[in-house]
Design a protein around this motif. Structure first.
Motif: not given
Length: 287
Positions: A153-160
């Protein structure tokens, strides 16, 4: 055409030779081999006079749209180069030189735990890094009874990297390739919450768009009472999937033992559900 095909073969052969691990002529470390190869290519093109650039790139740009044989040859060469690069990058990941899709390696530890859990439940397991996925690995997903999606979880969501994989799966969505397969998910973040629920909900929605059958964690929350312990399964209290927390500045050895055990539980649960579903479908087919 023969000149172009020979050039492509030689280019791929040189790449494989310089990148392979058993060559005495190159550094043993995977990342060092990759760096050396890329620098040698750049130096070779820079030394040309006049500058002609890469024949493969120029041939593809100039002729691939007009000649199908050129297009096939170029596509094969690009695929072979991509495979050679992916192999050495995977070596670097295994050696701890490059973190895989999980960013810091934390989510990869959980993926391995999920795999162990499923394996203990007699499932055949394949681990697929979605940011370096190959055609063969896409086929593995297409024929699997169950797919367990994992992402940090990056920045509140799935990774790029996971989002790119999700978008690349759109053709399978249109064809219904994954419809009625079992699906589940897990994620990791540096904070106890870290908005991991957003990621798990995204994974569930992604599976739903593919018409998959979502399996939740199937555990009561742990570590939520005076007599409870941080070593409890599901210590962070998630239901949709498995959520883990690892310090952002910690190595892979700092992934919490309870989160690893929870991931193993998820793998075993999904394997059992997939086996039950397969058995039920087989029974209906012969009824």
């Amino acid at each position: 055409m023969r000149v172009f095909a020979d050039y492509c073969q030689d280019l791929v052969a040189q790449a494989r030779e310089q990148l392979r691990s058993d060559s005495d002529a190159v550094p043993a470390a995977p990342l060092a081999r990759l760096e050396r190869y890329l620098l040698s290519i750049a130096a070779a093109f820079a030394a040309e006079s006049p500058h002609r650039g890469c024949f493969l790139t120029r041939g593809t740009a100039d002729l691939a749209g007009q000649d199908e044989e050129v297009a096939r040859t170029a596509r094969r060469a690009f695929d072979d180069l991509a495979s050679a690069f992916a192999a050495v990058i995977r070596e670097a990941q295994d050696a701890g030189e490059v973190a895989d899709h999980s960013g810091y390696g934390h989510t990869a530890v959980l993926a391995e735990a999920v795999g162990r859990g499923a394996g203990k439940a007699a499932a055949q397991v394949d681990l697929v890094a979605v940011d370096t996925i190959t055609d063969e690995q896409w086929s593995l997903l297409d024929t699997a009874d169950a797919v367990i999606f994992g992402t940090p979880t990056y920045m509140g969501g799935a990774s790029a990297g996971f989002h790119a994989f999700a978008e690349a799966s759109s053709g399978r969505y249109l064809r219904g390739t994954w419809a009625d397969k079992i699906a589940a998910g897990f994620t990791n973040s540096a904070s106890k919450s870290g908005d991991k629920l957003n990621t798990l909900n995204f994974l569930a929605a992604f599976a739903a768009q593919h018409h998959m059958i979502w399996v939740g964690l199937g555990l009561a929350p742990g570590w939520n009472a005076l007599q409870a312990s941080e070593s409890d399964l599901n210590r962070l209290g998630f239901w949709v999937g498995a959520g883990a927390q690892t310090p952002q500045d910690g190595g892979v050895e700092t992934v919490h033992e309870a989160d690893i055990a929870t991931a193993e539980h998820l793998g075993a649960r999904v394997a059992a559900q997939a086996a039950a579903l397969a058995a039920g479908r087989a029974a209906l087919a012969t009824a």
